[in-house]
Design a protein around this motif. Structure first.
Motif, short mmCIF file in Angstrom:
data_model
loop_
_atom_site.label_atom_id
_atom_site.label_comp_id
_atom_site.label_asym_id
_atom_site.label_seq_id
_atom_site.Cartn_x
_atom_site.Cartn_y
_atom_site.Cartn_z
N ARG A 39 6.06 45.24 21.73
CA ARG A 39 5.54 46.48 21.16
C ARG A 39 5.14 46.21 19.71
NH1 ARG A 39 8.93 51.40 19.15
NH2 ARG A 39 10.28 49.62 18.75
N ARG A 40 3.95 46.67 19.33
CA ARG A 40 3.46 46.51 17.97
C ARG A 40 2.72 47.77 17.54
NH1 ARG A 40 6.47 43.07 18.43
NH2 ARG A 40 6.37 40.89 17.83
N LYS A 41 2.86 48.11 16.25
CA LYS A 41 2.12 49.24 15.70
C LYS A 41 0.63 48.90 15.64
CE LYS A 41 5.60 51.51 12.92
NZ LYS A 41 5.52 52.79 13.59
N LYS A 42 -0.20 49.89 15.90
CA LYS A 42 -1.64 49.70 15.86
C LYS A 42 -2.10 49.18 14.50
CE LYS A 42 -2.94 53.35 19.10
NZ LYS A 42 -3.68 54.61 19.20
N ASP A 83 -0.54 47.31 12.44
CA ASP A 83 -0.21 45.89 12.28
C ASP A 83 -1.19 45.02 13.04
OD1 ASP A 83 1.92 46.51 10.65
OD2 ASP A 83 3.40 46.43 12.28
N GLU A 123 -1.48 51.88 25.49
CA GLU A 123 -1.63 52.46 24.15
C GLU A 123 -1.00 53.84 24.17
OE1 GLU A 123 -5.28 53.85 21.22
OE2 GLU A 123 -5.68 52.43 22.84
N ASP A 149 1.04 55.60 18.00
CA ASP A 149 0.61 54.56 17.06
C ASP A 149 1.04 53.17 17.50
OD1 ASP A 149 3.34 54.72 16.59
OD2 ASP A 149 3.15 54.62 14.41
N GLN A 150 1.28 52.99 18.80
CA GLN A 150 1.81 51.74 19.33
C GLN A 150 0.93 51.15 20.43
OE1 GLN A 150 5.18 50.42 18.57
NE2 GLN A 150 4.99 51.85 16.87
N TYR A 151 0.94 49.83 20.49
CA TYR A 151 0.45 49.09 21.65
C TYR A 151 1.68 48.49 22.31
CZ TYR A 151 -4.26 49.27 19.63
OH TYR A 151 -5.46 49.68 19.13
N ILE A 152 1.77 48.64 23.60
CA ILE A 152 2.88 48.10 24.37
C ILE A 152 2.31 47.14 25.39
CG2 ILE A 152 4.78 48.65 25.94
CD1 ILE A 152 4.70 51.50 24.63
#
Length: 69
Positions: free
Chosen positions: A23-26, A28, A51, A54-57
């Motif tokens: 998981r990463r913040k968009k 970032d 999506e 505010d995250q991509y998983i």
């Protein structure tokens, strides 16, 4: 477009070997790479990209993905 070092570092983790979740913040992703670069890498690995907010998983498993709710 080949993945940059930041993208490769994300997927170098043991979690990928265990077919886990990344998981990463968009913001970032945009700061260190790009959505297109992330998407291309995920597709090349046959993983799944979700999506939300505010995250991509990323589901690091090429199997069928079902979302139930």
């Amino acid at each position: 477009m080949p993945p940059n070092a930041w993208i490769l570092q994300i997927f170098d983790a043991q979690i990928v070997d265990r077919e886990g979740i990344v998981r990463r913040k968009k913001r970032d992703v945009q700061r260190h790479a790009s959505f297109e670069m992330l998407l291309e890498y995920v597709q090349d690995q046959q993983f799944h990209l979700i999506e939300t907010g505010d995250q991509y998983i990323v589901v690091c498993n090429p199997g069928v993905l079902k979302i139930h709710c």
